[in-house]
Design a protein around this motif. Structure first.
Motif, mmCIF file in Angstrom:
data_model
loop_
_atom_site.group_PDB
_atom_site.id
_atom_site.type_symbol
_atom_site.label_atom_id
_atom_site.label_comp_id
_atom_site.label_asym_id
_atom_site.label_seq_id
_atom_site.Cartn_x
_atom_site.Cartn_y
_atom_site.Cartn_z
ATOM 1 N N GLY A 179 -5.894 7.977 -1.904
ATOM 2 C CA GLY A 179 -4.387 8.251 -1.956
ATOM 3 C C GLY A 179 -4.092 9.363 -1.044
ATOM 4 N N LYS A 201 4.112 3.491 -2.187
ATOM 5 C CA LYS A 201 5.013 3.672 -3.338
ATOM 6 C C LYS A 201 5.520 5.068 -3.128
ATOM 7 N N ASN A 216 0.816 -1.221 -0.076
ATOM 8 C CA ASN A 216 -0.012 -0.026 -0.206
ATOM 9 C C ASN A 216 0.728 1.179 0.144
ATOM 10 N N THR A 249 -1.978 4.301 -0.127
ATOM 11 C CA THR A 249 -3.354 4.058 -0.322
ATOM 12 C C THR A 249 -3.803 3.560 0.912
ATOM 13 N N HIS A 282 -4.106 5.190 -11.078
ATOM 14 C CA HIS A 282 -4.699 4.071 -10.483
ATOM 15 C C HIS A 282 -6.116 3.802 -10.404
ATOM 16 N N PRO A 283 -6.653 2.705 -10.995
ATOM 17 C CA PRO A 283 -7.925 2.808 -11.425
ATOM 18 C C PRO A 283 -8.924 2.493 -10.238
ATOM 19 N N GLU A 284 -8.636 2.332 -9.034
ATOM 20 C CA GLU A 284 -9.367 2.414 -7.969
ATOM 21 C C GLU A 284 -9.400 3.592 -6.934
ATOM 22 N N ILE A 285 -8.261 4.604 -7.304
ATOM 23 C CA ILE A 285 -8.266 5.895 -6.649
ATOM 24 C C ILE A 285 -9.087 6.830 -6.993
ATOM 25 N N PHE A 299 0.877 8.983 -10.673
ATOM 26 C CA PHE A 299 0.651 7.515 -10.384
ATOM 27 C C PHE A 299 -0.798 7.324 -9.875
ATOM 28 N N MET A 300 -1.014 8.308 -8.787
ATOM 29 C CA MET A 300 -2.401 8.242 -8.064
ATOM 30 C C MET A 300 -3.255 8.367 -9.156
ATOM 31 N N ARG A 301 -3.455 9.194 -9.962
ATOM 32 C CA ARG A 301 -4.441 9.613 -10.954
ATOM 33 C C ARG A 301 -4.643 8.491 -12.037
ATOM 34 N N THR A 310 3.802 8.189 -0.657
ATOM 35 C CA THR A 310 2.668 7.910 -1.061
ATOM 36 C C THR A 310 2.037 6.609 -0.321
#
Length: 934
Positions: free
Chosen positions: A681, A651, A649, A672, A712-715, A708-710, A670
């Motif tokens: 995130g 990065k 969780n 999650t 991410h499909p689930e964030i 990276f967070m943008r 970072t």
């Protein structure tokens, strides 16, 4: 003749088609003339795009949509002159398409790249009932009157911030959609390398990694607003010996790198250079295959939409061609899915008739048409809806509101793009004292600007550099403004120069033949500078590539890349020190080695993922250097290891000093964490070595983490700060103002309220309110610690009341994993049904225990070995305001005392007063930060 299949040693060639294609195509039969010709027209029309220049040409386009089932319309400059008109016209076109039986809405396309793009897009002028070919010279949208003026590609290539570029692209996309535009044929992914005339300022620069960085932000913004993206212009391989195209280095050649990344990330479509599809296959693969089919489909494995544009350039690429119809046929045969037919209307209909005949005779196969339509269908079904196409919202006010909202972003983005290429005498910024020294009594600033066309058509008689002169004059400086032509400096200029105390010389129009004469005039002025005292500041209001060889002979060079008002005023703000120059020249490969330019002006920092074995101790050194000034923030490598080493969780990213092995110049952490059913995130930490700040390290780390967070499909949302694990819950209030402003400039919003960490020594602590437990007992409230028998009831209570709090319930659930049930202090009360139940709970922890919170909140351990913590204090809503919270805190402190602990740390409280009444003092104060949607 032998029937042996054609063989080749080419490493990427495997025959004309795959086995599956051969099987499908072997069953392909030509359309017979007895078949439904309307079906043929519908199938072919879906693959054709035609331009619309003026509103008066809308009837012609409507007829083409209705009779020929054209699949897309390309808007040019004149057609979007009035927002209300174009919205009405587009709606009428979509209504016509639906009535005509189109299965999906039309592509309403535009080539919007922002900036001052001088594109020669074909368009039509209707004059005396005749259609006349002409050319649109500038970007069709975003001129400050219709759409916000944003920087173009080369200017944003100078950004250090991908996040600002994302905001620009999103704002621009929203403005386009307010005109019912659903497809943008942009950006340009080509690499700046002796580019064709007119293309230089439309590129992001000469670094493939930077080109993709910019492209990625734009494509992300387009996806977030549901706008179709068509990148351009996929180049053909260079010709090798014998004129055969050389494709051996296609996998490693830098100019293909941005396209490969775009294909891997599923870009919707790509516009091909004419030499990719218009050339005969005889010059590529011995007549057996075309470049689009072999390189793009087979080698790069791209299954998006391939588009060609039939215009003069494609005709030149094809060599002699009997008709534009035959050129269009070649495009479909060579693998294009769609063609833009930029022709006179009569030529378009003639070309369509030739295409129909080619399909009927089998020269264009039915299988290829169906494959093309399937690719187009996938894109249209993903983005386009009939209900939105035929009934769009009223937008004539919305566009104006968007432009007002985006104006600040426009100026800020131009300021961020402006680049100080060289400042050998440390002339910049011109502070007030320097101005007084340089501009002695009676002195002036001589402004020499080229004669250039207006920023946009229609501004006849307006000198675009008047804004520059006014901006300088607004700084209490007398300005003598004199334009110059290709004839160079005349007597008038010489007389002005004799009275000058500062000279500002401007270059523009890098695509114009007179640009070389501008450079010669600059050389002449620099030579005169040998006998003149005043300093010379050169401003390049265009691509500076061709003048970079002159940099070693100049003292001060500033590039704003365009001569829009926003760009020129931003250059003045940089020169006078009102804004710090942060732009990075995107043409580093063109810069002479002896330029004398500062290295930091061209540094783009490489970001690496954090690795514990390699980076832990260097991270601890960086922490000490960044936060060692505050004794309360003392963290060693062991505590940092607990916080950073979180596989699954976490990065983290670092920038390392290229001149020193292992030294870390910046770190961004970072995490999650689950918040109910959603994943959020956290940008938990961003620190940069104080000796290397203001050089782009923080921006590089920030952008990498946010991207990276943008992606991410689930964030769904991102916070600045973190919950578990935690360094700070928000921006520390003790940070210097300029550091807080840095985050605000990157889109983070500081809210009005604060979050507090609190602490007190509990060695001799006693409740200040001696009767607190007696009062609660009379209400039927009692306290105790959790045990396995009531653990399930505790989880049910927490799930019911606190499941939306990120990480909260998970910390209670984790007690079972470590057998730390007693770390939950409970309040019991009589609920409405008359039963005793859990009505409140709090967690206690210490570094000596196994509770995971002790490794996620570092400050108790940093304060001392015998310091415990208190977290996740919450009551049921019907028991709030009755003193249960104070009772829980008191019971928790007593529990910590019973374990031999001497201090109690309370984290993340918004109600400081309650704790201060019990003797706590503020340990940390943090700005609460608004969450951001990604």
């Amino acid at each position: 003749m032998s029937n042996t299949p054609y063989k080749t040693s080419h490493p990427y060639y495997e025959g004309p088609e795959s086995t599956g294609q051969k099987r499908a195509w072997s069953q392909d039969t030509p359309y017979s003339r007895e078949e439904n010709r309307d079906l043929v027209r519908r199938q072919i029309g879906k693959l054709v795009i035609i331009p619309m220049d003026m509103p008066e040409s809308a009837q012609y386009v409507t007829d083409m949509v209705e009779r020929y089932h054209i699949g897309g319309v390309l808007l040019c400059r004149r057609s979007i002159r009035h927002a209300v008109d174009i919205s009405r016209i587009v709606r009428d076109l979509q209504v016509t398409a639906r009535k005509a039986g189109h299965s999906h809405p039309l592509f309403i396309m535009i080539e919007q790249e922002n900036g001052m793009v001088r594109m020669r897009n074909l368009c039509w002028v209707i004059e005396k009932a005749m259609l006349i070919i002409c050319y649109a010279q500038f970007s069709p949208f975003g001129n400050g009157d219709l759409g916000t003026q944003f920087p173009g590609a080369l200017a944003v290539g100078a950004f250090r911030s991908s996040e600002i570029l994302y905001d620009i692209a999103r704002a621009s996309a929203q403005e386009l959609q307010s005109l019912s535009v659903n497809t943008n044929v942009a950006p340009v992914l080509n690499i700046e390398e002796q580019s064709p005339e007119g293309l230089s300022s439309r590129m992001f620069g000469d670094d493939p990694a930077n080109v993709w960085r910019c492209t990625s932000a734009i494509l992300d913004a387009h996806r977030s607003t549901n706008l179709v993206s068509i990148v351009k212009h996929f180049p053909a391989p260079r010709q090798g010996s014998g004129g055969i195209l050389d494709t051996r280095n296609i996998a490693t050649e830098p100019r293909y790198a941005p396209f490969r990344k775009a294909f891997e990330n599923g870009v919707d479509g790509v516009l091909l250079e004419p030499t990719m599809w218009a050339a005969s296959t005889d010059t590529t693969f011995g007549g057996k295959d075309s470049l689009p089919k072999n390189l793009i489909r087979k080698h790069l494995q791209y299954e998006g939409v391939l588009i060609g544009s039939v215009d003069k350039m494609s005709d030149d690429a094809a060599g002699r061609c009997a008709s534009r119809g035959q050129l269009s046929i070649r495009g479909f045969v060579n693998g294009c899915d769609m063609l833009i037919l930029c022709e006179h209307p009569h030529d378009v209909t003639d070309a369509l008739e030739e295409i129909y005949t080619a399909v009927e005779t089998g020269n264009i196969t039915r299988a290829s048409l169906e494959q093309s339509w399937e690719r187009i269908r996938r894109v249209k079904e993903r983005y386009l809806r009939w209900e939105e196409a035929i009934d769009p919202p009223q937008i004539h006010l919305t566009l104006q509101a968007l432009m007002r909202r985006n104006r600040e972003l426009s100026f800020r983005s131009y300021e961020m793009a402006t680049t100080v290429i060289k400042d050998a005498r440390n002339l910049l910024p011109l502070t007030k004292s320097q101005r007084q020294s340089a501009l002695r009594q009676g002195g002036t600033c001589v402004l020499l600007t080229p004669v250039a066309p207006p920023r946009f058509p229609g501004q006849v008689g307006v000198d675009p550099f008047e804004y520059l002169g006014r901006a300088i004059n607004a700084r209490s400086i007398a300005v003598s403004h004199a334009p110059y032509t290709h004839e160079g400096l005349q007597e008038t200029h010489t007389s002005l120069l004799k009275k000058a105390n500062i000279i500002i010389f401007v270059l523009s129009l890098d695509t114009d033949p007179e640009y070389r004469s501008q450079i010669e005039t600059m050389r002449s002025l620099a030579r005169q500078r040998l006998v003149l005292e005043p300093p010379i500041i050169v401003i390049t209001a265009c691509s500076p590539r061709d003048m970079l060889p002159e940099v070693p002979f100049l003292e001060t060079v500033v590039s704003c890349y365009e001569y829009s008002r926003e760009a020129l005023e931003s250059a003045v703000s940089i020169i006078f020190g009102e804004v710090k120059a942060t732009g990075v020249l995107p043409l580093r490969k063109s810069l002479p080695l002896n330029s004398g330019a500062p290295v930091d002006s061209f540094q783009r920092w490489e970001v690496h993922e954090w690795e514990k074995r390699r980076d832990l101790y260097a991270s601890a050194d960086l922490w000490k250097k960044c936060f060692g000034w505050n004794p309360s923030w003392n963290l060693n490598s062991s505590i940092l290891s607990d916080l950073l080493d979180r596989p699954g969780n976490a990065k983290h990213y670092v920038v390392k000093d290229p001149r020193s092995h292992g030294k870390i110049l910046g770190l961004c952490a970072t995490y999650t964490i689950h918040a109910g059913k959603n994943l959020v995130g956290s940008m938990a930490l961003l620190m940069v070595d104080p000796d290397f700040r203001n050089s782009g390290i923080g921006t590089a780390l920030h952008d990498e983490a946010f991207q990276f967070m943008r992606a991410h499909p689930e964030i769904d949302s991102v916070q600045l700060g973190s919950i578990f694990p935690r360094f700070f819950p928000g921006l520390p209030e003790l940070l210097p103002k300029e550091q807080k402003e840095w985050f605000k400039r990157r889109g983070w919003k500081i809210e009005d309220n604060f979050i507090f960490d609190l602490y007190q020594n509990i060695t001799n602590w006693r409740p200040s309110q001696q009767d607190v437990f007696a009062d609660l007992s009379r209400q039927g409230i009692t306290f105790g610690v959790c045990n396995p028998g009531v653990f399930d009831s505790l989880i049910q209570f927490e799930d019911k009341h606190f499941s939306s709090y990120p990480g909260w319930v998970e910390k209670y659930r984790a007690l079972k994993d470590t057998n730390d049930y007693a770390d939950a202090v409970l309040a019991f009360g009589i609920v409405p049904d008359g039963q005793s139940a859990i009505v409140g709970a709090a967690l206690v922890f210490s570094g000596a225990g196994s509770n995971k919170i002790s490794k996620e909140v570092p400050w108790p351990k940093a304060i001392g070995d015998r310091v415990g913590g208190l977290a996740c204090v919450g009551m049921g809503p019907e028991f709030r305001g009755r003193g249960v919270g104070i009772g829980l805190v008191c019971a928790a402190i007593i529990e910590l005392q019973s374990r031999g602990l001497t201090g109690c740390f309370v984290d993340w409280s918004t109600d400081r007063q309650v704790y201060e009444e019990l003797g706590f003092e503020t340990h940390g104060k943090y700005h609460n930060m608004a969450w951001r949607k990604v």
